[in-house]
Scaffold this motif. Structure first.
Motif, PDB file in Angstrom:
ATOM      1  N   ALA A 178       0.867  -1.108  -0.038  1.00 29.67           N
ATOM      2  CA  ALA A 178       0.196   0.228  -0.095  1.00 29.67           C
ATOM      3  C   ALA A 178       0.743   1.363   0.026  1.00 29.67           C
ATOM      4  O   ALA A 178       0.567   2.133   0.648  1.00 29.67           O
ATOM      5  CB  ALA A 178      -0.940  -0.009   1.329  1.00 29.67           C
ATOM      6  N   PHE A 199       2.435   4.820  -1.435  1.00 28.45           N
ATOM      7  CA  PHE A 199       1.257   5.840  -2.104  1.00 28.45           C
ATOM      8  C   PHE A 199       2.119   6.117  -3.753  1.00 28.45           C
ATOM      9  O   PHE A 199       3.087   6.490  -3.515  1.00 28.45           O
ATOM     10  CB  PHE A 199       1.387   7.116  -1.170  1.00 28.45           C
ATOM     11  CG  PHE A 199       0.943   7.040   0.029  1.00 28.45           C
ATOM     12  CD1 PHE A 199      -0.401   6.692   0.217  1.00 28.45           C
ATOM     13  CD2 PHE A 199       1.432   7.311   1.171  1.00 28.45           C
ATOM     14  CE1 PHE A 199      -0.902   6.493   1.619  1.00 28.45           C
ATOM     15  CE2 PHE A 199       1.085   7.284   2.522  1.00 28.45           C
ATOM     16  CZ  PHE A 199      -0.004   6.790   2.752  1.00 28.45           C
ATOM     17  N   PRO A 200       1.081   5.923  -4.594  1.00 25.59           N
ATOM     18  CA  PRO A 200       1.854   5.783  -5.951  1.00 25.59           C
ATOM     19  C   PRO A 200       2.186   7.264  -6.316  1.00 25.59           C
ATOM     20  O   PRO A 200       3.017   7.251  -7.231  1.00 25.59           O
ATOM     21  CB  PRO A 200       0.748   5.313  -6.783  1.00 25.59           C
ATOM     22  CG  PRO A 200      -0.457   5.499  -6.166  1.00 25.59           C
ATOM     23  CD  PRO A 200      -0.205   5.385  -4.580  1.00 25.59           C
ATOM     24  N   HIS A 201       1.727   8.339  -5.804  1.00 25.64           N
ATOM     25  CA  HIS A 201       2.067   9.477  -6.329  1.00 25.64           C
ATOM     26  C   HIS A 201       3.301  10.207  -5.411  1.00 25.64           C
ATOM     27  O   HIS A 201       3.532  11.470  -5.795  1.00 25.64           O
ATOM     28  CB  HIS A 201       0.821  10.452  -6.077  1.00 25.64           C
ATOM     29  CG  HIS A 201       0.360  10.632  -4.777  1.00 25.64           C
ATOM     30  ND1 HIS A 201      -0.116   9.809  -4.107  1.00 25.64           N
ATOM     31  CD2 HIS A 201       0.250  11.765  -3.784  1.00 25.64           C
ATOM     32  CE1 HIS A 201      -0.435  10.045  -2.631  1.00 25.64           C
ATOM     33  NE2 HIS A 201      -0.338  11.301  -2.484  1.00 25.64           N
ATOM     34  N   PHE A 225       5.920  10.462   5.254  1.00 26.53           N
ATOM     35  CA  PHE A 225       4.382  10.633   5.155  1.00 26.53           C
ATOM     36  C   PHE A 225       3.992  10.726   6.723  1.00 26.53           C
ATOM     37  O   PHE A 225       3.389  11.825   7.359  1.00 26.53           O
ATOM     38  CB  PHE A 225       3.687   9.544   4.352  1.00 26.53           C
ATOM     39  CG  PHE A 225       2.118  10.030   4.362  1.00 26.53           C
ATOM     40  CD1 PHE A 225       1.515  10.723   3.245  1.00 26.53           C
ATOM     41  CD2 PHE A 225       1.201   9.441   5.107  1.00 26.53           C
ATOM     42  CE1 PHE A 225       0.185  11.097   3.033  1.00 26.53           C
ATOM     43  CE2 PHE A 225      -0.063   9.876   5.320  1.00 26.53           C
ATOM     44  CZ  PHE A 225      -0.621  10.695   4.207  1.00 26.53           C
ATOM     45  N   MET A 282       2.372  13.922   8.981  1.00 27.08           N
ATOM     46  CA  MET A 282       1.079  14.028   9.577  1.00 27.08           C
ATOM     47  C   MET A 282       1.442  14.372  11.044  1.00 27.08           C
ATOM     48  O   MET A 282       0.251  14.590  11.374  1.00 27.08           O
ATOM     49  CB  MET A 282       0.433  12.534   9.138  1.00 27.08           C
ATOM     50  CG  MET A 282       0.269  12.405   7.852  1.00 27.08           C
ATOM     51  SD  MET A 282      -1.223  13.362   7.018  1.00 27.08           S
ATOM     52  CE  MET A 282      -0.617  13.989   5.632  1.00 27.08           C
ATOM     53  N   ARG A 310      -7.048   0.584  -0.100  1.00 22.18           N
ATOM     54  CA  ARG A 310      -6.064   0.190   0.914  1.00 22.18           C
ATOM     55  C   ARG A 310      -5.014   1.193   1.297  1.00 22.18           C
ATOM     56  O   ARG A 310      -4.673   1.483   2.480  1.00 22.18           O
ATOM     57  CB  ARG A 310      -5.289  -1.081   0.626  1.00 22.18           C
ATOM     58  CG  ARG A 310      -6.150  -2.241   0.750  1.00 22.18           C
ATOM     59  CD  ARG A 310      -5.343  -3.544   0.145  1.00 22.18           C
ATOM     60  NE  ARG A 310      -4.995  -3.377  -1.421  1.00 22.18           N
ATOM     61  CZ  ARG A 310      -4.549  -4.322  -2.160  1.00 22.18           C
ATOM     62  NH1 ARG A 310      -4.540  -5.411  -1.571  1.00 22.18           N
ATOM     63  NH2 ARG A 310      -4.054  -3.925  -3.424  1.00 22.18           N
ATOM     64  N   LEU A 311      -5.041   2.182   0.495  1.00 21.46           N
ATOM     65  CA  LEU A 311      -4.169   3.493   0.698  1.00 21.46           C
ATOM     66  C   LEU A 311      -4.693   4.286   1.585  1.00 21.46           C
ATOM     67  O   LEU A 311      -4.023   4.982   2.346  1.00 21.46           O
ATOM     68  CB  LEU A 311      -3.938   3.952  -0.704  1.00 21.46           C
ATOM     69  CG  LEU A 311      -3.175   3.471  -1.736  1.00 21.46           C
ATOM     70  CD1 LEU A 311      -3.096   4.336  -3.017  1.00 21.46           C
ATOM     71  CD2 LEU A 311      -1.889   3.071  -1.156  1.00 21.46           C
ATOM     72  N   GLY A 320      -2.836   5.623   5.026  1.00 18.84           N
ATOM     73  CA  GLY A 320      -2.853   7.013   5.523  1.00 18.84           C
ATOM     74  C   GLY A 320      -3.521   7.281   6.836  1.00 18.84           C
ATOM     75  O   GLY A 320      -2.884   7.768   7.625  1.00 18.84           O
ATOM     76  N   SER A 343      -4.244  14.454   1.025  1.00 26.32           N
ATOM     77  CA  SER A 343      -2.980  14.090   0.643  1.00 26.32           C
ATOM     78  C   SER A 343      -2.625  12.781   0.069  1.00 26.32           C
ATOM     79  O   SER A 343      -1.729  12.649  -0.691  1.00 26.32           O
ATOM     80  CB  SER A 343      -2.118  14.074   2.107  1.00 26.32           C
ATOM     81  OG  SER A 343      -1.969  15.373   2.927  1.00 26.32           O
ATOM     82  N   VAL A 344      -3.905  12.051   0.009  1.00 26.51           N
ATOM     83  CA  VAL A 344      -3.894  10.752  -0.448  1.00 26.51           C
ATOM     84  C   VAL A 344      -4.837  10.799  -1.607  1.00 26.51           C
ATOM     85  O   VAL A 344      -4.409  10.257  -2.778  1.00 26.51           O
ATOM     86  CB  VAL A 344      -4.057   9.537   0.511  1.00 26.51           C
ATOM     87  CG1 VAL A 344      -3.931   8.258  -0.247  1.00 26.51           C
ATOM     88  CG2 VAL A 344      -2.859   9.490   1.653  1.00 26.51           C
ATOM     89  N   PRO A 377      -4.648  13.774  -4.514  1.00 34.64           N
ATOM     90  CA  PRO A 377      -3.836  13.730  -5.560  1.00 34.64           C
ATOM     91  C   PRO A 377      -3.796  12.556  -6.388  1.00 34.64           C
ATOM     92  O   PRO A 377      -3.539  12.440  -7.612  1.00 34.64           O
ATOM     93  CB  PRO A 377      -2.548  13.557  -4.763  1.00 34.64           C
ATOM     94  CG  PRO A 377      -3.050  14.212  -3.245  1.00 34.64           C
ATOM     95  CD  PRO A 377      -4.340  13.749  -3.164  1.00 34.64           C
ATOM     96  N   ILE A 378      -4.330  11.495  -5.987  1.00 38.04           N
ATOM     97  CA  ILE A 378      -4.330  10.040  -6.712  1.00 38.04           C
ATOM     98  C   ILE A 378      -5.455  10.195  -7.864  1.00 38.04           C
ATOM     99  O   ILE A 378      -5.053   9.715  -9.056  1.00 38.04           O
ATOM    100  CB  ILE A 378      -4.205   8.841  -5.788  1.00 38.04           C
ATOM    101  CG1 ILE A 378      -3.167   8.725  -5.112  1.00 38.04           C
ATOM    102  CG2 ILE A 378      -4.375   7.741  -6.765  1.00 38.04           C
ATOM    103  CD1 ILE A 378      -3.002   7.784  -4.101  1.00 38.04           C
TER     104      ILE A 378
END
Lengths: 352, 297
Positions: free
Chosen positions: A92, A94-96, A105, A109, B195-196, B200, B213-214, B217-218
């Motif tokens: 999992a 984050f692809p970006h 990350f 946070m 699942r991301l 997060g 933030s997740v 953007p995606i």
């Protein structure tokens, strides 16, 4: 106040579904995981080990029971307020975000300063040997590298407990072996409590300080790898961890009586009536016929290099496997009648 | 032997000729005519006079006084441009605000249900635009459904004037263009790995931070696609502002129509059409630039 347990579950029950189709994924599980320990939850798929991990992470709320983190009740604390991080089975990532972005990350946070984030990211990336890949995107990494990023990302915020959900299952055998050593090293270096979930008993035996064996939502046995291997509490544990021969027998004064009529003087504890005697294949020695505890016929002998696996049949027809060094004097061949030397002190008498 | 590939090449041109001719004549030909017309003088009653003139382009932004010849900014035109851009931007924002939760809802339904929800979203899209616009009119007019209901409930004593205001135009455009926002957003969220979100939360992100933030953007490519698909036709909208805006709240589309109709200034209408086309191209270029930045080689 210092608590002995990093994570504790008390009478935790988790039920999925309602009415007739309800399933207890966790069935009254109580467990204490010590601070700084490498603890493994081991069991076949669907045994509830991942559900327990998700209850600790906060992704699932137990139907009843309590989850404690360092003695504090966190049963209803949302996941983002638990000092617990997870290495996901699917990673999992984050692809970006770049590798550095992923690893930083959690710290971001938490509102850490940019300087602190950068320093920690650099340190953790060095720890998992990925310094050179900080600016890559996850899609540009190999499976093993992604695995390390996932690990670094979960370690960076320095959680009290690191949860690992079958993190090595997607790697090939060689890489998996290397990562097992790596994980153990990281755990020792950071001193963080690791809770590792796996269905691979070998992985569990080699890495863990202690293992909790689960099946059908129940925690069957908790102990060191040696405890669990040598003194399994029931037939399931004995069968799931390592290979075991089970011989049906009956408790008689002074030991057990096999179906063949042979009496073995093994400690039976408080068991009575029908039992199963568990014998590990490596606890069986071969000798000439009549020279051992009982005789058996060789059904098949398979050469494995250092070991030879000898499939044997007792006079009552029951089968068992012996694992003997290939270099010994006796070379078993199909049809031979041999004597078995059984280490009765290592044998376990279990419920049938 | 060596002739075979060459003849195949010639055949290829021959076979694709109908498509090429169609593209050149039917698609780009009219565009060329519009471009040429925008540089001509208006005819006396309609049409054009074949005399070169940059007047149409000049008149888009400037106004020349007919008595003393002084030049000033064409306030009336500018306010129409501004209203078009403003209403289109607000429409885009509202459709996004409604579209994101809608698309999220559909994408999180079981696979079997999704097709039904998507179908429900697109039904209005297959219905005649004019009928839908008049239906909205029926709802929001002074003696319409909304005002009657509010008055019967005793919430208001006088009907609220919604019809023939910018609000009416916004309601109409939001309704008409919502599917164009929902569909690309749905496609983006459908590909999103849920699942991301857990990852997060696990890494100390609050709901809002994980969204910002997740998730956003995606799914950004979907957001940009949706915004362009809504903004572009909004900018050129004709029927909705005409029917619900009552003719006095013009948008570029109505203004263009006016030049070819009552205004009898075809060159100005042609120039305005090209301006509209240009704005769309600018929007698409921004989209291409942003999506290129998303995928570094």
């Amino acid at each position: 106040m210092d608590h002995e347990f990093a994570v504790e579950a008390r009478h935790t029950i988790k039920t999925f579904g309602r009415g007739a189709s309800a399933v207890n994924a966790l069935d009254d599980v109580s467990i204490g995981i010590r601070k700084g320990e490498f603890f493994t939850l081991l069991g076949p798929s669907g045994c509830g080990k991942t559900t327990l991990l998700r209850c600790v992470a906060g992704f699932e709320t137990p139907t009843s029971g309590t989850i404690l983190l360092s003695g504090q009740d966190i049963t209803s604390t949302p996941p983002n307020q638990r000092r617990v991080n997870t290495v996901f089975q699917s990673y999992a990532l984050f692809p970006h975000l770049t590798v550095a972005g992923n690893v930083g990350f959690g710290l971001q946070m938490l509102g850490k300063s940019k300087l602190e984030v950068n320093e920690t990211v650099a340190r953790v990336l060095a720890l998992v040997q990925l310094e050179d890949l900080a600016d890559r995107l996850p899609a540009q990494l190999s499976g093993g590298q992604q695995q390390r990023v996932a690990l670094a990302r979960a370690l960076a915020p320095a959680p009290e407990v690191l949860l690992l959900d079958e993190p090595l299952s997607a790697l090939d055998l060689k890489l998996r072996k290397a990562m097992q050593i790596e994980l153990k090293r990281l755990q020792t270096e950071t001193g963080i409590t690791f809770v590792f979930v796996t269905h691979d008993q070998e992985e569990a035996l080699t890495m863990s300080d202690r293992i909790g064996v689960m099946s059908g939502g129940k925690l069957l046995q908790v102990g060191t790898p040696r405890d669990i291997y040598d003194r399994p509490v029931n037939r399931f544990v004995a069968d799931f961890i390592g290979e075991t021969n089970f011989l049906p027998a009956k408790v008689v004064p002074g030991g057990v009586c096999l179906k063949t009529g042979d009496v073995l003087s093994v400690p039976t504890g408080d068991r009575a009536g029908e039992v199963a005697v568990a014998v590990r294949p490596e606890q069986i020695g071969l000798t000439s016929a009549g020279g051992g505890t009982l005789d058996a016929t060789v059904v098949e002998a398979t050469y494995f290099g250092t070991d030879t696996h000898v499939h044997l049949q007792l006079s009552d027809g029951s089968l068992l496997v012996a694992r003997v060094p290939s270099a010994q004097a006796i070379q078993p061949a199909k049809g031979d009648v041999l004597g078995l030397r059984l280490d009765t002190s290592a044998m376990q008498v279990l419920a049938p | 032997m060596s002739r075979a590939p060459r003849s195949r090449g010639a055949n290829g041109w021959l076979l694709s000729a109908p498509a090429l001719i169609l593209l050149l004549i039917a698609a780009n030909g009219p565009l060329l005519i519009i471009a040429v017309y925008s540089f001509l003088e208006p005819g006396d009653y309609s049409g054009v006079r074949w005399i070169f003139s940059g007047d149409a382009w000049f008149r888009i932004l400037f106004h020349r006084d007919i008595f003393d010849g002084t030049v000033s900014l064409a306030d009336a035109n500018l306010s129409i441009f501004w209203r078009s851009i403003k209403l289109s931007l607000i429409t885009t924002l509202i459709t996004f605000a409604f579209g994101l939760p809608t698309a999220w809802f559909i994408a999180t339904r079981p696979a079997k249900q999704r097709a039904i929800w998507l179908f429900l979203i697109t039904i209005p899209f297959w219905t005649n635009l004019l009928i839908r616009t008049f239906a909205i009119m029926e709802v929001i007019r002074n003696q319409g459904l909304l005002n009657t209901a509010l008055m019967n409930m005793g919430l208001i004593t006088e009907p609220i004037q919604i019809l023939y205001t910018d609000t009416a135009v916004l309601i109409g455009m939001t309704y008409v263009y919502l599917p164009l926002m929902v569909l690309p957003l749905f496609a983006a969220i459908d590909r999103f790995d849920f699942r991301l979100i857990e990852a997060g939360y696990d890494l100390y992100g609050s709901r809002l931070k994980v969204l910002r933030s997740v998730i956003l953007p995606i799914i950004k490519p979907g957001i940009i696609a949706g915004c362009i698909l809504v903004f572009t036709p909004s900018l050129g909208a004709y029927v909705t502002p005409r029917v619900l805006g009552g003719g006095k709240n013009m948008m570029i589309g109505n203004f263009i129509e006016l030049q070819f109709g009552q205004g009898q200034n075809w060159p100005l209408g042609a120039a305005l059409s090209l301006i509209l086309l240009l704005s769309v191209l600018v929007a698409l270029t921004i989209y291409a630039a942003v999506s290129r930045r998303e995928k570094p080689s």
